[in-house]
Write a protein that holds these residues in place. Structure first.
Motif, short mmCIF file in Angstrom:
data_model
loop_
_atom_site.label_atom_id
_atom_site.label_comp_id
_atom_site.label_asym_id
_atom_site.label_seq_id
_atom_site.Cartn_x
_atom_site.Cartn_y
_atom_site.Cartn_z
N ARG A 112 -17.31 30.06 3.16
CA ARG A 112 -17.75 29.91 4.55
C ARG A 112 -16.75 29.04 5.29
O ARG A 112 -16.39 27.96 4.80
N HIS A 113 -16.30 29.53 6.44
CA HIS A 113 -15.30 28.79 7.19
C HIS A 113 -16.00 27.68 7.96
O HIS A 113 -16.32 27.83 9.14
N GLU A 114 -16.27 26.58 7.24
CA GLU A 114 -16.87 25.41 7.88
C GLU A 114 -16.24 24.14 7.30
O GLU A 114 -16.89 23.37 6.63
N PRO A 115 -14.90 23.97 7.57
CA PRO A 115 -14.20 22.80 7.03
C PRO A 115 -14.88 21.51 7.46
O PRO A 115 -15.29 21.38 8.62
N SER A 116 -15.03 20.57 6.52
CA SER A 116 -15.74 19.34 6.83
C SER A 116 -15.31 18.26 5.85
O SER A 116 -14.89 18.55 4.73
N ARG A 117 -15.44 17.00 6.27
CA ARG A 117 -15.19 15.87 5.36
C ARG A 117 -16.45 15.50 4.60
O ARG A 117 -16.45 14.56 3.81
N ASP A 118 -17.55 16.19 4.89
CA ASP A 118 -18.76 16.00 4.10
C ASP A 118 -18.56 16.80 2.80
O ASP A 118 -18.44 18.02 2.85
#
Ligand code: ATP
Ligand code: ZN
Length: 302
Positions: A149-155
């Protein structure tokens, strides 16, 4: 836990995950993978005799089936498709030069017939449909897939590539609903044994755009999706580690899966976010698995 150092940085510092330079794309350590495989074995101790078959999917699925799923209608922002070089010698020279000069080199990349799998159960439905109408028992499949899923995050709990373990029930509306209710209970039992604080709540998928907001509201009103949430990243709200979904006959109709009487099959799935569950265990029980509570160690390592 030191609030100054993010959970993600602590995971890197402890060597549990390894940074790749791209948010949401991490190498997993042996310890992390061991926790995941032990959790999968633990999950199998719940209702193993109900499963009619098991499947593991590669991280890509046929583009045509991806189109049939309606994913681009509902979640275009999250999708990933596989592209490959389709040029000639001349194009190749240009491509190499662009890379050397740090310019965009992707214009000769063309879509292939592979899409990255966005949800572990999607590749299953066309396989079931091809077999013809279900028997009265329906189907009950245990599966696992890497998903994109294209949802880059630092979480660290929001990765771009992660695994879902799913159980999928296909058959009558009653079979699908009973299955989902059973797993809602089992999911909570599992979390109790693993000593993870949790809650089950009504949820909605992140449908795209203005029309999508309405779909989210309707999904909630009909209570089609529940999530079991656990606090994972101290800076964010609790994270969905499991989800319990009833799709009515949407997938039965989309892929033409039929019940024994010829009517469209109803489907339900329970999805475990394997990385999220592992992260929840590290977050609550510490970075050293040797010091995890006795009951948790016993459930996972026996
Ligand atoms: P969220 O609301 O957090 O975006 P979701 O509702 O989109 O999650 P589902 O589509 O129900 O998640 O996916 C099934 C399970 O896969 C989730 O319960 C979760 O545990 C896991 N999952 C979903 N997205 C991610 C992600 N980006 N990184 C890691 N695990 C994920
Ligand atoms: Zn599913």
């Amino acid at each position: 836990m030191d609030a100054q150092v993010s959970f993600l940085d602590q995971l890197f510092n402890q060597g549990i995950l390894h940074d790749s330079g791209v948010d949401g794309l991490y190498a997993r350590s042996g310890v992390f993978e061991d926790v995941i495989s032990k959790f999968e074995a633990f999950a199998l101790t719940f209702g193993q005799d109900e499963i009619s078959e098991a499947m593991v999917f590669p991280p890509g699925m046929p583009m045509t089936d991806f189109e049939t799923s309606g994913y681009m209608k509902n979640f275009p922002q999250l999708a990933g498709t596989v592209h490959a070089f389709c040029g000639n010698d001349h194009d190749h020279m240009g491509l190499i030069q662009c890379i050397a000069e740090g310019k965009d080199w992707t214009d000769k990349q063309k879509a292939t017939d592979v899409a990255l799998t966005p949800a572990a159960c999607y590749p299953l439905y066309p396989i079931l449909a091809k077999r013809g109408p279900l028997t009265a028992d329906g189907a009950y499949v245990a599966l696992q897939s890497y998903c994109f899923r294209h949802e880059p995050s630092r979480d660290p709990a929001r990765m771009q590539m992660f695994r879902q373990r799913e159980y999928v029930r296909v058959g009558s509306p009653e079979q699908a609903m009973d299955f989902r209710e059973t797993w809602k209970q089992r999911g909570q039992e599992m979390m109790k044994i693993l000593q993870l604080p949790h809650e089950v709540e009504v949820a909605n998928d992140p449908f795209f755009g203005r029309a999508g907001r309405m779909m989210g509201v309707s999904q909630r009103e009909q209570e089609l999706k529940f999530e079991l949430v656990v606090p994972v990243n101290s800076t964010a709200k609790p994270t969905a580690c499991m989800s319990f979904n009833y799709h009515m006959d949407n997938f039965g109709k989309a892929w033409n899966i039929k019940q024994a009487d010829g009517s469209p099959a109803h489907t339900a799935c329970v999805g475990f976010g394997l990385e999220r569950i592992a992260l929840a265990l590290f977050r609550h029980h510490g970075f050293d698995v040797e010091t995890w509570p006795e009951g948790v160690r016993k459930a996972l390592w026996g």
